[in-house]
Design an enzyme around this catalytic site. Structure first.
Site, PDB file in Angstrom:
ATOM      1  N   ARG A 135      30.968  48.105  47.955  1.00 28.86           N
ATOM      2  CA  ARG A 135      32.171  48.389  47.429  1.00 28.86           C
ATOM      3  C   ARG A 135      33.041  47.429  46.840  1.00 28.86           C
ATOM      4  O   ARG A 135      34.337  47.446  46.496  1.00 28.86           O
ATOM      5  CB  ARG A 135      33.119  49.466  48.080  1.00 28.86           C
ATOM      6  CG  ARG A 135      32.091  50.607  48.557  1.00 28.86           C
ATOM      7  CD  ARG A 135      33.043  51.727  49.099  1.00 28.86           C
ATOM      8  NE  ARG A 135      32.218  52.948  49.283  1.00 28.86           N
ATOM      9  CZ  ARG A 135      31.802  53.329  50.507  1.00 28.86           C
ATOM     10  NH1 ARG A 135      31.856  52.411  51.248  1.00 28.86           N
ATOM     11  NH2 ARG A 135      30.619  54.424  50.531  1.00 28.86           N
ATOM     12  N   LYS A 157      35.331  40.808  32.907  1.00 27.91           N
ATOM     13  CA  LYS A 157      34.274  41.711  32.184  1.00 27.91           C
ATOM     14  C   LYS A 157      32.939  41.309  33.211  1.00 27.91           C
ATOM     15  O   LYS A 157      32.416  40.140  33.105  1.00 27.91           O
ATOM     16  CB  LYS A 157      34.180  41.588  30.864  1.00 27.91           C
ATOM     17  CG  LYS A 157      35.524  42.319  30.259  1.00 27.91           C
ATOM     18  CD  LYS A 157      35.151  42.286  28.859  1.00 27.91           C
ATOM     19  CE  LYS A 157      36.158  43.090  27.906  1.00 27.91           C
ATOM     20  NZ  LYS A 157      35.920  43.049  26.487  1.00 27.91           N
ATOM     21  N   GLU A 199      33.054  30.766  19.950  1.00 31.60           N
ATOM     22  CA  GLU A 199      34.148  31.158  20.619  1.00 31.60           C
ATOM     23  C   GLU A 199      35.449  30.348  20.912  1.00 31.60           C
ATOM     24  O   GLU A 199      36.565  31.015  21.193  1.00 31.60           O
ATOM     25  CB  GLU A 199      33.552  31.783  22.131  1.00 31.60           C
ATOM     26  CG  GLU A 199      32.461  32.649  22.060  1.00 31.60           C
ATOM     27  CD  GLU A 199      32.705  34.098  21.906  1.00 31.60           C
ATOM     28  OE1 GLU A 199      33.977  34.327  21.582  1.00 31.60           O
ATOM     29  OE2 GLU A 199      31.991  34.861  21.968  1.00 31.60           O
ATOM     30  N   LYS A 241      43.016  32.908  26.492  1.00 30.39           N
ATOM     31  CA  LYS A 241      42.462  34.165  26.935  1.00 30.39           C
ATOM     32  C   LYS A 241      43.152  34.641  28.041  1.00 30.39           C
ATOM     33  O   LYS A 241      43.350  35.797  28.407  1.00 30.39           O
ATOM     34  CB  LYS A 241      40.979  33.933  27.264  1.00 30.39           C
ATOM     35  CG  LYS A 241      40.349  34.948  27.878  1.00 30.39           C
ATOM     36  CD  LYS A 241      38.848  35.177  27.727  1.00 30.39           C
ATOM     37  CE  LYS A 241      38.489  36.615  28.208  1.00 30.39           C
ATOM     38  NZ  LYS A 241      36.821  36.744  28.042  1.00 30.39           N
ATOM     39  N   GLU A 251      41.748  46.062  28.286  1.00 34.95           N
ATOM     40  CA  GLU A 251      41.464  46.438  26.902  1.00 34.95           C
ATOM     41  C   GLU A 251      41.846  47.528  26.362  1.00 34.95           C
ATOM     42  O   GLU A 251      41.009  48.537  25.912  1.00 34.95           O
ATOM     43  CB  GLU A 251      39.833  46.147  26.459  1.00 34.95           C
ATOM     44  CG  GLU A 251      39.714  45.689  25.225  1.00 34.95           C
ATOM     45  CD  GLU A 251      38.198  45.248  24.869  1.00 34.95           C
ATOM     46  OE1 GLU A 251      37.943  44.463  25.437  1.00 34.95           O
ATOM     47  OE2 GLU A 251      37.756  45.930  23.874  1.00 34.95           O
ATOM     48  N   ARG A 255      43.696  42.958  24.086  1.00 31.30           N
ATOM     49  CA  ARG A 255      42.431  42.378  24.532  1.00 31.30           C
ATOM     50  C   ARG A 255      41.350  42.388  23.206  1.00 31.30           C
ATOM     51  O   ARG A 255      40.441  41.619  23.153  1.00 31.30           O
ATOM     52  CB  ARG A 255      42.083  42.778  25.718  1.00 31.30           C
ATOM     53  CG  ARG A 255      40.727  41.932  26.255  1.00 31.30           C
ATOM     54  CD  ARG A 255      40.504  42.198  27.884  1.00 31.30           C
ATOM     55  NE  ARG A 255      39.176  41.351  28.020  1.00 31.30           N
ATOM     56  CZ  ARG A 255      38.956  41.158  29.499  1.00 31.30           C
ATOM     57  NH1 ARG A 255      39.798  41.419  30.467  1.00 31.30           N
ATOM     58  NH2 ARG A 255      37.961  40.438  29.757  1.00 31.30           N
ATOM     59  N   ASN A 259      37.708  40.016  20.132  1.00 28.56           N
ATOM     60  CA  ASN A 259      36.411  40.560  19.529  1.00 28.56           C
ATOM     61  C   ASN A 259      36.440  40.031  18.012  1.00 28.56           C
ATOM     62  O   ASN A 259      35.848  40.852  17.225  1.00 28.56           O
ATOM     63  CB  ASN A 259      36.298  42.235  19.710  1.00 28.56           C
ATOM     64  CG  ASN A 259      36.183  42.444  20.999  1.00 28.56           C
ATOM     65  OD1 ASN A 259      35.386  41.829  21.750  1.00 28.56           O
ATOM     66  ND2 ASN A 259      36.723  43.259  21.629  1.00 28.56           N
ATOM     67  N   HIS A 262      33.351  40.125  16.283  1.00 26.97           N
ATOM     68  CA  HIS A 262      32.272  40.461  17.124  1.00 26.97           C
ATOM     69  C   HIS A 262      31.721  41.918  16.783  1.00 26.97           C
ATOM     70  O   HIS A 262      30.699  42.129  17.193  1.00 26.97           O
ATOM     71  CB  HIS A 262      32.577  40.737  18.729  1.00 26.97           C
ATOM     72  CG  HIS A 262      32.870  39.481  19.383  1.00 26.97           C
ATOM     73  ND1 HIS A 262      33.791  38.126  19.080  1.00 26.97           N
ATOM     74  CD2 HIS A 262      32.542  38.890  20.520  1.00 26.97           C
ATOM     75  CE1 HIS A 262      33.664  37.347  19.913  1.00 26.97           C
ATOM     76  NE2 HIS A 262      32.936  37.743  20.642  1.00 26.97           N
ATOM     77  N   HIS A 266      27.837  41.511  16.591  1.00 30.26           N
ATOM     78  CA  HIS A 266      27.249  42.398  17.581  1.00 30.26           C
ATOM     79  C   HIS A 266      26.062  43.298  16.742  1.00 30.26           C
ATOM     80  O   HIS A 266      24.587  43.585  17.184  1.00 30.26           O
ATOM     81  CB  HIS A 266      27.993  43.590  18.529  1.00 30.26           C
ATOM     82  CG  HIS A 266      28.699  42.994  19.496  1.00 30.26           C
ATOM     83  ND1 HIS A 266      29.858  43.515  19.931  1.00 30.26           N
ATOM     84  CD2 HIS A 266      28.174  41.773  20.336  1.00 30.26           C
ATOM     85  CE1 HIS A 266      30.189  42.742  21.226  1.00 30.26           C
ATOM     86  NE2 HIS A 266      29.337  41.797  21.120  1.00 30.26           N
ATOM     87  N   HIS A 280      24.235  34.827  20.339  1.00 29.31           N
ATOM     88  CA  HIS A 280      25.278  35.644  20.455  1.00 29.31           C
ATOM     89  C   HIS A 280      26.477  34.693  19.596  1.00 29.31           C
ATOM     90  O   HIS A 280      27.271  35.036  18.722  1.00 29.31           O
ATOM     91  CB  HIS A 280      25.898  35.955  21.684  1.00 29.31           C
ATOM     92  CG  HIS A 280      27.433  36.616  21.886  1.00 29.31           C
ATOM     93  ND1 HIS A 280      27.447  37.827  21.522  1.00 29.31           N
ATOM     94  CD2 HIS A 280      28.356  35.885  22.274  1.00 29.31           C
ATOM     95  CE1 HIS A 280      28.834  38.101  21.586  1.00 29.31           C
ATOM     96  NE2 HIS A 280      29.444  37.078  22.074  1.00 29.31           N
TER      97      HIS A 280
HETATM   98  N1  GLY Z   1      34.755  38.528  25.645  1.00 23.73           N
HETATM   99  C1  GLY Z   1      36.003  39.295  25.295  1.00 23.73           C
HETATM  100  C2  GLY Z   1      36.540  39.771  26.620  1.00 23.73           C
HETATM  101  O1  GLY Z   1      36.531  39.299  27.492  1.00 23.73           O
HETATM  102  O2  GLY Z   1      37.450  40.623  26.382  1.00 23.73           O
END
Ligand code: GLY
Length: 383
Positions: A135, A157, A199, A241, A251, A255, A259, A262, A266, A280
């Site tokens: 958990r 993430k 990035e 970041k 997000e 946040r 993107n 992106h 994507h 990517h």
């Molecule tokens: N890579 C985008 C984020 O971490 O929100």
């Protein structure tokens, strides 16, 4: 093998610490050369008596696993290592189940640590495993690609891919420490290094025009592994970041600025089947140029801005146009359809990150599908 004294000297010369302030889940990102050999000391000093189960891939293991294991063993912290195949297919349910079972068989307990030692694939997969094992147990990110050092290892993430799309299954699970050793990047293929740079440049373009101008002058130092330049670029990216993650961890708002490039990127990645045709970061590079050209075509951003952005991205050796992707001509309808599958869809509307200028990105939910289709058709025709 460098001595500890040598490591300490190198660390004090160039290592930087960026805090990620998230209340009880706060942690530091350590950035600098030769940190791998100090990892055991850093983990022991900061995270107590925990033992570490390393998760890595074959490529990273070949170059760097022995050094990390030795460093953890020297502090009595090494519990075991799991080496997985390199590449995106490893970020899957098929790999997650056996990984969790192997971590349990290793004897990792609730107070112990998973160490995600690799690029974005390993970081996302091992972080997810840590997030659901017993958990949720703590984990340390030791990112080995530029992309992972400036982006995916920070912010919590984690997740896997499914046939329905990338990163649609996962959890937010913050690491307890991030150790970004800039020396490790020296074994990264040049193409991967360039892809990660997309990035880095993103942080300048989305919120820090001064950083972008600095990168225009300094980027060659990054690729030449000039430590001061490289560490400064990573530190500036991680600070940007960290600030965004601190104000919007899950997000629900700002946040999404991360993107930039992106949504287009994507779709291009999906169109190329997540294959070697487009990494990517290369998708992000083209997507960023598209986001600026789209913003300019909508009259949002001054004429010439997109060209300046593309000039820099091209100078680095990254693609800037859809036509730069080898192996077939894209179709605007298909790309719009693929954008619709992006997880940033809300109430059926696409979320776009557009720009008013370099360093002035904003979130837009007002874009009609027809506008995007027409823009992409022009882009494809311009090839
Ligand atoms: N890579 C985008 C984020 O971490 O929100």
């Amino acid at each position: 093998m460098p001595t500890l004294a040598h490591s300490m000297a190198a660390t004090t010369r160039a290592a930087r610490t960026v805090p990620v302030p998230l209340g009880g889940r706060s942690y530091d990102v350590l950035i600098g050369p030769d940190l791998l050999t100090e990892a055991g000391r850093l983990v022991a000093g900061r995270l107590g008596k925990a033992r570490c189960g390393i998760v890595t891939d074959e490529n990273v293991a070949r170059h760097h696993l022995a050094a990390l294991e030795a460093s953890l063993r020297a502090e009595g912290r090494h519990k075991g290592s799991i080496v997985l195949p390199a590449g995106e297919p490893t970020k899957s349910f098929a790999a997650l189940g056996p990984l969790c079972e192997r971590l349990l068989e290793m004897g990792l307990e609730r107070g112990d640590l998973v160490v995600a030692f690799g690029g974005g694939v390993i970081g996302d997969l091992a972080g997810f495993a840590a997030g659901i094992l017993r958990r949720g147990i703590r984990f340390v990110q030791i990112p080995t690609s530029l992309l992972a050092q400036v982006d995916s290892s920070v912010g919590g993430k984690t997740g896997i891919n499914t046939p329905q799309g990338k990163n649609l299954i996962g959890v937010f699970h913050q690491p307890s420490l991030v150790i970004a050793d800039t020396d490790v990047l020296k074994t990264l293929p040049q193409r991967e290094m360039r892809a990660g740079y997309a990035e880095v440049v993103k942080y300048g373009l989305l919120g820090d025009a001064g950083f972008f101008t600095w990168l225009e002058q300094a980027y060659e130092g990054i690729f030449a592994f000039d430590q001061e330049t490289l560490v400064t670029a990573i530190e500036t990216s991680v600070k940007a970041k960290a600030a965004i993650v601190a104000r919007d961890e899950h997000e629900t708002g700002d946040r999404a600025l991360l993107n930039l490039g992106h949504t287009f990127g994507h779709a291009l990645e999906a169109w190329t089947g997540y294959s070697d045709r487009l990494l990517h970061g290369e998708g992000v590079a083209i997507g960023t140029c598209l986001a600026f050209r789209f913003s300019e075509s909508l009259g949002l951003c001054p004429a010439g801005t997109a060209e300046r952005v593309a000039r820099h991205i091209e100078a680095v050796g990254l693609p800037t146009r859809i036509a730069g992707i080898p192996g077939g001509k894209a179709d605007a309808d298909e790309l719009v359809r693929l954008m619709g599958q992006d997880k940033k869809v809300r109430d059926g509307r696409l979320t776009f990150i557009l720009t008013r200028d370099i360093g002035e990105a904003f979130i837009s939910r007002d874009i009609e599908e027809a506008q995007v289709r027409a823009f992409l058709a022009d882009e494809i025709a311009a090839a």
